[in-house]
Design a protein around this motif. Sequence first.
Motif, short mmCIF file in Angstrom:
data_model
loop_
_atom_site.label_atom_id
_atom_site.label_comp_id
_atom_site.label_asym_id
_atom_site.label_seq_id
_atom_site.Cartn_x
_atom_site.Cartn_y
_atom_site.Cartn_z
N GLN A 95 -13.36 -4.57 -0.39
CA GLN A 95 -12.54 -5.68 0.11
C GLN A 95 -13.07 -6.17 1.45
O GLN A 95 -13.20 -7.37 1.69
N ARG A 98 -16.14 -8.29 1.35
CA ARG A 98 -15.92 -9.66 0.86
C ARG A 98 -14.93 -10.42 1.74
O ARG A 98 -14.55 -11.55 1.41
N ILE A 100 -11.79 -9.92 2.17
CA ILE A 100 -10.51 -10.19 1.52
C ILE A 100 -9.36 -9.66 2.36
O ILE A 100 -9.37 -8.50 2.79
N ASP A 102 -5.78 -8.34 2.80
CA ASP A 102 -4.79 -7.68 1.95
C ASP A 102 -3.94 -6.78 2.83
O ASP A 102 -4.33 -6.44 3.95
N GLN A 150 -10.90 -8.30 -9.82
CA GLN A 150 -9.62 -8.99 -9.64
C GLN A 150 -8.88 -8.82 -10.97
O GLN A 150 -9.34 -9.26 -12.01
N ARG A 158 -8.46 -6.40 -5.67
CA ARG A 158 -8.35 -5.13 -4.94
C ARG A 158 -8.65 -3.90 -5.81
O ARG A 158 -8.57 -2.79 -5.31
#
Lengths: 514, 152, 198
Positions: A95, A98, A100, A102, A150, A158
């Motif tokens: 994560q 990238r 991301i 969360d 995903q 995640r």
Amino acid sequence: MDRRTFLKAGAVTATATALSVSSLAPFVEAEENTDVEFDEVFDIIVVGSGLAGTTSAITAAEQGNKVLVVDKMNILGGTSLISGLNFSCVGSDEQKARGIKDSPELMAQDMRKVSEDYGDPELALTVATMTTRFYHFLKDRGVVFKEFKQLGGHSVARAVWAGGGAFVIRPLHDYAKKSLADRLTMRKRCRVDNIVFDNGRAVGIQVRENYYFNFDAPEKDDEQNQTGKIKYVGARKGIVFASGGYCRDKKLLGAEADILEETNSDANPGARSGTLQMLLSHGAQAVNLSLFRLAYPIPTEDLMWGMLVNPEGKRFVNEFGNRNTIGMTILKEKQKFDGKAPLLIYDQTGADNFHDKQRFQLSMDAKNGYQGTMYKFQSIKEVAKHFGYDPLVLQKAVADYNAALDSGVDKEFSKDFSQMNGAALKKAPFYAMPLTPKCTYTPGGVRINKAAQMLNSTTGEIFTGLFAAGEATGGVHGAMRLTACSVPDCGAFGLISGDNVSAMIPVELQVKKK
Amino acid sequence: MKKLLIVLGVLVIASIAFVYEGMNAKEQSKETAVNMPATTLPASKLTELQKDYPSKNDQHKKLGFDCVTCHGDFKDPKEVLPLQKEQCLTCHGDYKKVAKRTSFLDKKEVNPHDGFHHKDQLDCADCHREHKPSVNYCANCHDTKVWMKSTP
Amino acid sequence: MKTKKFSIRSYVKGKAAFITIILATAFVTIMIALFSTKVIHATGKSEFCGSCHEMNTFKKTYERDIHGGANSVGFKADCVQCHLPQDSQIDFLSTKVVSGTKEVITHFSGQFSDEKYYQNRKNREDFVYSSGCISCHQDIDNGKFKTDNQKAKKMHTYYLSKKGSKQAIECVSCHTNVGHNGELRHKLIDMDKYLDEK
């Protein structure tokens, strides 16, 4: 087993009063007795060798405890070993790489969205919060994640994947064997029959060693299996029950909801309710036992490319519906036809439309679990012959379906034909399989608090010395366990139970003199 | 001429004897004084037990195995347990060797002796039964009929 | 040879004598040629046996076996070392002639198939000789066999206890893989197809 044979079976008579006897007997208030003598004594006993049990045992052993893991089956690893084990994780390296964003709260929110408000939100949040620690726990002990995904129902990407359960369980067991050999013992074919209480605290278990699970009549194993030799094993600090779910227990599933008896399951053949019933007999609280999770050998999203017909050659459901609606409809249809599963048929275009080609191929290779095999045919007539349909009936069903597709409107079941992307039943070869939903996970089980302590249904208090983790517990997920959320559950409560059982103040236990 | 016939006759007989010997050459193995160690239960009792639990394995039958050959010596038949893999492998080598022997199953990557899920963890007796018809353990979860034949 | 009993001198005259001498000479020559160590040796090697194509699988699998040279010391047993009795010279020769003749007949009549060879594996005690094994592995026979594997020790004692009796077992009764690298079973036939038909 009745009380008398129990006594004869080797327990010192004096200890008998302290033990609540049969698994069928009601909860017996433990009497004070400090004379219990055990065949062996450990600091901690973990029941079950799947992901939750293994995690708990490793955690406890790493903190210096002498740990025994018992599993009634012929192999270690339980259902985890044969599962996909996608792992929803907040804060993984994948994560981060990238970028991301969360958070545990977001993951818990996703989990609660499909829970239909069953279960305990606090437990879901606990699971999500522990994922980062569990991620590193696995990585540091030899698990290598190969893919980042995903998955459906998750608001961000995640899920990490190691390649299947074997690639998670095996490294952990190898690690335990290599690095914790002096403290951690894993014993297969060892079934827990009962808990030994001393002064209200769980201090040990009654097991049967050399237990041979009855694969010939698994449904009778809990009731009838007499194999194994009784032994008493003490636990100075406590016992963790990571004894799994009951997907294979048609009797309990059927008692909760009649049609669930029609499900298939390819969970561990030992996924039955014997241990759960034993825990309940001591007053543990069961929650959410009626809940279930249906799945198919092929992805739910790819059912829509085909046509489902019952044994009479009639359609009965919108193939483009949601997982449980289609599943329940199929189960009801199965009941109507003495358990005969409906048939799912694709043409070549439908097969080409699959979003998950790997699972399609697994089905073609007959490696996709019990009744998960897809067969290839050159004509509808061949399909009919292979599955015992009247060719004329099946050909008519196909013609009707194609005609409806051509008209653009599904008058019977309102399937959205505009999404079909050319899939019909026109272009040979055809692919077909009988379709039965599988029960792959049971969200219900014994109730725990967020410290993984087992709760007593009558007093509402915790059981001193009893913990639970993983699928054995209930209330973590609610109605629908979100995809890839079993691993974080096993991990979170595996770690927590491992920590908390380690922190218990040990009691002195006597080992039987030989 | 007569003498010639005699000579020929002798040669023919010699040849026949030679060929006969060739067809019937048996090992000239002599009996030895070696005996198997005595068992706790008398041989008669073991023979009786073997009638109740006959072997279904042709190879083991041919070798004339009795209870103790595989199960080891025992006092009480009730103590006798199904064999664990370690016991079978004392004769059959190790999992790697067995996997190599059965490498013809690898074609579809479904050799249960080197399986995706269980590697070398299963007991032989989980599939290969000595006293009952063998089963396919994989069939607990898979449609094995498509990729595997009956278990020997 | 029996011919020596006759006095050559009294038969030196006449046609009969001539023929006798020719026949006897021919027989003796053939015998000598057949049994001369060199020939016996040469016809016992895998190069000779493998020169017929039906022996191809046997040759190849043997070459991959520890007994066929697949070892670090360069040792190589001949085909006949295992496939002919080694405990009596007469038996060795007579069995060689008979089974050799059989093979030749089979070869020229074409009456062979891998399937038949496969089926014949169950009669392996008839064409693999324990005396051959023991001629090298002498410890097995004299009871000096050393191993850490208690079961192996026990099973070889078992072999000796049965030896020479009616229930005798041979080395290959248990050592089913020996000599051909354990490959004969699936190299001779397509196991899938074979089991399918069963």
